[in-house]
Design a protein around this motif. Structure first.
Motif, PDB file in Angstrom:
ATOM      1  N   GLY A  81      34.033  33.319  48.431  1.00 19.63           N
ATOM      2  CA  GLY A  81      34.398  31.910  48.308  1.00 19.63           C
ATOM      3  C   GLY A  81      33.204  31.000  48.145  1.00 19.63           C
ATOM      4  O   GLY A  81      33.238  30.032  47.379  1.00 19.63           O
ATOM      5  N   SER A  82      32.112  31.283  48.852  1.00 16.49           N
ATOM      6  CA  SER A  82      30.904  30.472  48.709  1.00 16.49           C
ATOM      7  C   SER A  82      30.318  30.608  47.314  1.00 16.49           C
ATOM      8  O   SER A  82      29.805  29.635  46.746  1.00 16.49           O
ATOM      9  CB  SER A  82      29.863  30.898  49.752  1.00 16.49           C
ATOM     10  OG  SER A  82      30.302  30.603  51.054  1.00 16.49           O
ATOM     11  N   ALA A 129      40.150  32.131  50.801  1.00 11.38           N
ATOM     12  CA  ALA A 129      39.085  32.932  51.400  1.00 11.38           C
ATOM     13  C   ALA A 129      38.611  32.365  52.726  1.00 11.38           C
ATOM     14  O   ALA A 129      38.152  33.100  53.585  1.00 11.38           O
ATOM     15  CB  ALA A 129      37.902  33.021  50.436  1.00 11.38           C
ATOM     16  N   LEU A 130      38.729  31.058  52.924  1.00  9.84           N
ATOM     17  CA  LEU A 130      38.302  30.464  54.178  1.00  9.84           C
ATOM     18  C   LEU A 130      39.471  30.215  55.114  1.00  9.84           C
ATOM     19  O   LEU A 130      39.377  29.424  56.040  1.00  9.84           O
ATOM     20  CB  LEU A 130      37.547  29.147  53.909  1.00  9.84           C
ATOM     21  CG  LEU A 130      36.159  29.322  53.302  1.00  9.84           C
ATOM     22  CD1 LEU A 130      35.508  27.967  53.131  1.00  9.84           C
ATOM     23  CD2 LEU A 130      35.296  30.208  54.165  1.00  9.84           C
ATOM     24  N   THR A 131      40.593  30.893  54.880  1.00 12.24           N
ATOM     25  CA  THR A 131      41.713  30.788  55.792  1.00 12.24           C
ATOM     26  C   THR A 131      41.236  31.067  57.207  1.00 12.24           C
ATOM     27  O   THR A 131      40.500  32.006  57.456  1.00 12.24           O
ATOM     28  CB  THR A 131      42.814  31.800  55.414  1.00 12.24           C
ATOM     29  OG1 THR A 131      43.310  31.475  54.127  1.00 12.24           O
ATOM     30  CG2 THR A 131      43.951  31.749  56.413  1.00 12.24           C
ATOM     31  N   LEU A 132      41.651  30.244  58.146  1.00 13.37           N
ATOM     32  CA  LEU A 132      41.173  30.377  59.497  1.00 13.37           C
ATOM     33  C   LEU A 132      42.192  31.106  60.358  1.00 13.37           C
ATOM     34  O   LEU A 132      43.387  31.101  60.090  1.00 13.37           O
ATOM     35  CB  LEU A 132      40.896  28.988  60.084  1.00 13.37           C
ATOM     36  CG  LEU A 132      39.940  28.130  59.254  1.00 13.37           C
ATOM     37  CD1 LEU A 132      39.733  26.793  59.934  1.00 13.37           C
ATOM     38  CD2 LEU A 132      38.629  28.838  59.044  1.00 13.37           C
ATOM     39  N   VAL A 133      41.710  31.739  61.394  1.00 12.89           N
ATOM     40  CA  VAL A 133      42.559  32.484  62.302  1.00 12.89           C
ATOM     41  C   VAL A 133      42.301  31.998  63.709  1.00 12.89           C
ATOM     42  O   VAL A 133      41.242  31.442  64.007  1.00 12.89           O
ATOM     43  CB  VAL A 133      42.267  33.992  62.188  1.00 12.89           C
ATOM     44  CG1 VAL A 133      42.777  34.535  60.886  1.00 12.89           C
ATOM     45  CG2 VAL A 133      40.795  34.293  62.344  1.00 12.89           C
ATOM     46  N   VAL A 179      27.217  28.239  45.316  1.00  9.51           N
ATOM     47  CA  VAL A 179      26.003  28.259  46.141  1.00  9.51           C
ATOM     48  C   VAL A 179      24.804  28.813  45.366  1.00  9.51           C
ATOM     49  O   VAL A 179      23.674  28.323  45.519  1.00  9.51           O
ATOM     50  CB  VAL A 179      26.242  29.051  47.443  1.00  9.51           C
ATOM     51  CG1 VAL A 179      26.510  30.531  47.168  1.00  9.51           C
ATOM     52  CG2 VAL A 179      25.063  28.891  48.398  1.00  9.51           C
ATOM     53  N   VAL A 180      25.025  29.794  44.494  1.00 11.11           N
ATOM     54  CA  VAL A 180      23.922  30.357  43.717  1.00 11.11           C
ATOM     55  C   VAL A 180      23.408  29.326  42.718  1.00 11.11           C
ATOM     56  O   VAL A 180      22.197  29.098  42.586  1.00 11.11           O
ATOM     57  CB  VAL A 180      24.360  31.641  42.992  1.00 11.11           C
ATOM     58  CG1 VAL A 180      23.239  32.171  42.104  1.00 11.11           C
ATOM     59  CG2 VAL A 180      24.796  32.707  43.992  1.00 11.11           C
ATOM     60  N   GLU A 181      24.330  28.693  42.002  1.00 11.16           N
ATOM     61  CA  GLU A 181      23.945  27.700  40.995  1.00 11.16           C
ATOM     62  C   GLU A 181      23.242  26.502  41.640  1.00 11.16           C
ATOM     63  O   GLU A 181      22.311  25.937  41.069  1.00 11.16           O
ATOM     64  CB  GLU A 181      25.179  27.245  40.220  1.00 11.16           C
ATOM     65  CG  GLU A 181      25.747  28.287  39.279  1.00 11.16           C
ATOM     66  CD  GLU A 181      26.669  29.298  39.961  1.00 11.16           C
ATOM     67  OE1 GLU A 181      27.193  30.187  39.269  1.00 11.16           O
ATOM     68  OE2 GLU A 181      26.864  29.203  41.201  1.00 11.16           O
ATOM     69  N   ARG A 182      23.698  26.114  42.820  1.00 14.91           N
ATOM     70  CA  ARG A 182      23.073  24.969  43.492  1.00 14.91           C
ATOM     71  C   ARG A 182      21.604  25.253  43.782  1.00 14.91           C
ATOM     72  O   ARG A 182      20.726  24.413  43.533  1.00 14.91           O
ATOM     73  CB  ARG A 182      23.824  24.648  44.780  1.00 14.91           C
ATOM     74  CG  ARG A 182      23.171  23.586  45.660  1.00 14.91           C
ATOM     75  CD  ARG A 182      23.121  22.213  44.973  1.00 14.91           C
ATOM     76  NE  ARG A 182      22.406  21.244  45.791  1.00 14.91           N
ATOM     77  CZ  ARG A 182      22.967  20.464  46.712  1.00 14.91           C
ATOM     78  NH1 ARG A 182      24.279  20.549  46.924  1.00 14.91           N
ATOM     79  NH2 ARG A 182      22.256  19.608  47.401  1.00 14.91           N
TER      80      ARG A 182
END
Length: 417
Positions: A224-225, A17-21, A230-233
């Protein structure tokens, strides 16, 4: 070409999901930045304009709110950073500083640019995460370590790591969301749930039931986040709260208190143009009992009947399930307003099958996993905020008034939980 790359990215597996372009070159980059380093689809929208001769929308919104100095200051400190330890400290402290500056601005009086505008924080954050991806560190910086720096800054700049509940009053933890669906002239979209979160963070409000203190965060519109917790944190850090309220933008002209959260992702693309379909995965390190549906414990009758503002408030009972004996994700789900069938898999919660539903599901799955059965929990969908009438305008009076009305009614509603 940028949008073509975005479409291609949406076909890759969720793990990427965080693949960069490849990045588009930017004018006068800081000396320590490589403008050709890869960035995300979301960060590439920093280049978008409403007209060919107009300013880049994201940086302009950050500038109008006074966050351009924050971005420039962070970048200058980044260029002066020489060690891994200092880089980690800068990422955490810089993110916290940006979040607190955005909260102060949102809760201040009249300004030259509307204090209720959530967009400047969003675009300032992306300018900094882009800089972290482009940073030419004076030491070896493997991809995993760079990603960890980005994550540190990102979470801190959302309020996720800044929970500071005191004791002695009723405590409510709330989350809103970033702007989303940012294509074409929609790059100027705002999200009233994020605006409400900024207005709420750290505030103490007097209510007939006594004072209520809020801690708030703004969630990313990224599958991906969510996978990385991120929600649980945030809600795990706020586990002493008396209520968990997730908030997002929903239907035009009304608020909805959602009855059910469902354990299913329907595949709609996120802010990186990535799709995800299937059961909501676990986030490592948190207690997460298996539930297909989780029912709200918010006082929905009180919220519906309180007469809190200009928009009606409805209790939404709809849910959808994959019939028992069928394969989830195939065929047509059964949608009803009664009770889920024992043994059936969730297809949609009352709030759908996108990240808003998932925020409710994850927060309340954690709540149940922590044994916090006395904590109220649920989701509030706000009315949809329309865009400025002129397609070349960043704002107008009606747009600002509607956002203000929605955010103020959110405050009235969450003060009742």
């Amino acid at each position: 070409m940028k949008r073509l790359r975005a479409v291609i990215l949406s076909t890759v597996p969720l793990a990427l999901a965080l693949t960069l372009v490849p990045a588009v070159a930017h004018a006068r980059p800081a000396p320590c930045l490589d403008p050709n380093a890869p960035t995300t689809v979301e960060e590439q929208r920093l280049d978008d304009r409403l007209t060919p001769a107009g300013p880049e929308v994201g940086p302009e919104l950050a500038r109008l709110a006074g966050f351009d100095d924050d971005v420039a200051g962070f970048t200058a400190r980044l260029c002066a950073t020489t060690t891994r330890t200092a880089a980690r400290q800068l990422a955490s402290a810089g993110g916290t500083d940006l979040w607190r500056a955005a909260v102060r601005r949102a809760q201040s009086g009249p300004q030259s640019w509307d204090a209720y505008d959530d967009r400047p924080l969003y675009w300032a954050r992306l300018q900094v995460t882009r800089a972290l991806r482009q940073w030419q560190a004076p030491f070896s910086l493997p991809a995993a370590e760079r990603a960890e720096l980005v994550e540190r800054f990102d979470r801190a700049s959302r309020g996720v790591t800044d929970v500071r509940f005191g004791a002695g009053v009723r405590r409510v933890a709330v989350t809103g969301f970033d702007p989303f669906q940012l294509f074409g002239t929609s790059v100027r979209r705002s999200n009233p749930s994020g605006a409400a979160a900024l207005r709420l963070d750290g505030r103490v409000v007097d209510t007939p039931r006594g004072p209520v203190v809020f801690e708030a965060a703004v969630l990313p519109v990224l599958w991906g986040s969510f996978d990385r917790g991120v929600v649980e944190r945030f809600y795990g850090s706020a586990s002493s709260a008396h209520a968990f309220v997730t908030i997002s933008q929903g239907r035009p002209g009304q608020f909805d208190v959602e009855r059910w959260a469902g354990r299913w992702r329907g595949g709609f693309g996120d802010n990186n143009d990535v799709s995800a379909v299937g059961p909501v995965p676990d986030a490592a390190g948190w207690p997460q009992p298996a539930h297909e549906f989780i029912e709200t414990t918010l006082p929905h009758d009180r919220l519906v009947n309180a007469g809190t503002g200009p928009f009606p408030v409805l209790y939404n009972r709809v849910f959808c399930e994959w019939p028992v004996g069928t394969t989830p994700g195939t065929g047509t789900p059964s949608c009803r307003t009664d009770e889920p069938t024992p043994g059936a898999a969730a297809a949609q919660g009352s709030g759908g099958d996108y990240l808003s539903n998932e925020s409710m599901y994850r927060a309340n799955r954690l709540r149940l996993g922590l044994g916090a059965t006395g904590v109220a929990g649920g989701h509030l969908h706000t009315p949809v905020l329309r865009q400025p009438v002129d397609p070349a305008a960043l704002t107008d009076a009606e747009f600002e008034l509607e956002r203000r009305d929605i955010a103020d009614q959110v405050l009235a509603l969450v003060s009742l939980v």
